[in-house]
Design an enzyme around this catalytic site. Structure first.
Site, PDB file in Angstrom:
ATOM      1  N   GLY A 185       0.837  -1.197   0.000  1.00 38.76           N
ATOM      2  CA  GLY A 185       0.000   0.000   0.000  1.00 38.76           C
ATOM      3  C   GLY A 185       0.866   1.239   0.000  1.00 38.76           C
ATOM      4  O   GLY A 185       1.654   1.435   0.907  1.00 38.76           O
ATOM      5  N   GLY A 212      -0.647   4.394  -1.011  1.00 33.85           N
ATOM      6  CA  GLY A 212      -1.572   5.526  -0.964  1.00 33.85           C
ATOM      7  C   GLY A 212      -2.510   5.335   0.207  1.00 33.85           C
ATOM      8  O   GLY A 212      -2.081   5.088   1.332  1.00 33.85           O
ATOM      9  N   SER A 213      -3.803   5.382  -0.054  1.00 35.16           N
ATOM     10  CA  SER A 213      -4.787   5.311   1.029  1.00 35.16           C
ATOM     11  C   SER A 213      -4.795   3.960   1.753  1.00 35.16           C
ATOM     12  O   SER A 213      -5.274   3.879   2.881  1.00 35.16           O
ATOM     13  CB  SER A 213      -6.192   5.633   0.510  1.00 35.16           C
ATOM     14  OG  SER A 213      -6.564   4.732  -0.510  1.00 35.16           O
ATOM     15  N   GLU A 215      -9.418  -0.688  -6.129  1.00 32.84           N
ATOM     16  CA  GLU A 215      -8.335  -0.290  -7.029  1.00 32.84           C
ATOM     17  C   GLU A 215      -8.702  -0.485  -8.497  1.00 32.84           C
ATOM     18  O   GLU A 215      -7.836  -0.594  -9.350  1.00 32.84           O
ATOM     19  CB  GLU A 215      -7.074  -1.103  -6.698  1.00 32.84           C
ATOM     20  CG  GLU A 215      -6.662  -1.045  -5.231  1.00 32.84           C
ATOM     21  CD  GLU A 215      -6.356   0.358  -4.731  1.00 32.84           C
ATOM     22  OE1 GLU A 215      -5.869   1.194  -5.513  1.00 32.84           O
ATOM     23  OE2 GLU A 215      -6.624   0.624  -3.552  1.00 32.84           O
TER      24      GLU A 215
END
Length: 172
Positions: free
Chosen positions: A7, A9-10, A68
């Site tokens: 991960g 990003g968010s 995603e």
């Protein structure tokens, strides 16, 4: 079956799925960039937000399916816990989602722009997951909690704050 997901990003602060273990670390040969448009979470088709993707970048180190879906590529990379030692991975074959710059495959790819242009877009974008600015601020905060400074993220967050303060709006 064991599957590791990187991960960047968010997923760092809002995983959104059950997991057994979280391991801070990095991958090499990529950098985090705000080049991916978000028309389903942090923006709309009329006002797309910007989220991070990975861009191949020699010598760079980047720290840390429905969700995603706007990312059109999956790659499997080596994962390291020490950015100073990227010779022996802790885990190999970690899955990572990447948005390719090919507009035929990825209609939401926005591509490079100046920090100022990206910040202007971010300030006005909001989608079902909330304001795009919150994504930037949450990512910056999560990275700093790990002790990692990502210049691209920090520069963008500061520019967004500047635009918000100029417009008398509140920042996170």
């Amino acid at each position: 079956m064991v599957m590791w997901v990187f991960g960047y990003g968010s997923l760092i602060w809002k995983t959104g799925f059950p997991f057994d273990q979280k391991l801070p670390g990095c991958i090499k040969g990529y950098r985090r960039v705000f080049y991916q448009g978000s028309t389903d979470h942090r923006g709309t088709p009329e006002f797309p937000g910007r989220t991070v993707t990975l861009e191949a970048a020699e010598g760079e180190v980047c720290h840390l399916e429905v969700r995603e879906k706007q990312y059109d590529r999956k790659e499997y990379v080596d994962f390291f816990t020490d950015p100073m030692d990227t010779t022996t991975p802790v885990v190999s074959g970690v899955m990572v989602y990447i948005a390719s710059p090919d507009k035929k495959l990825n209609k939401n790819y926005l591509g490079p722009a100046s920090i100022e242009e990206i910040a202007k877009q971010v300030v006005h974008a909001e989608g079902p997951s909330g304001p795009n600015k919150d994504y930037i601020f949450q990512l910056e905060k999560a990275l700093l909690q790990f002790g990692w400074d990502d210049k691209h993220v920090t520069d963008l967050a500061n520019e967004v704050r500047s635009l918000l303060s100029d417009g008398k709006q509140t920042a996170a």
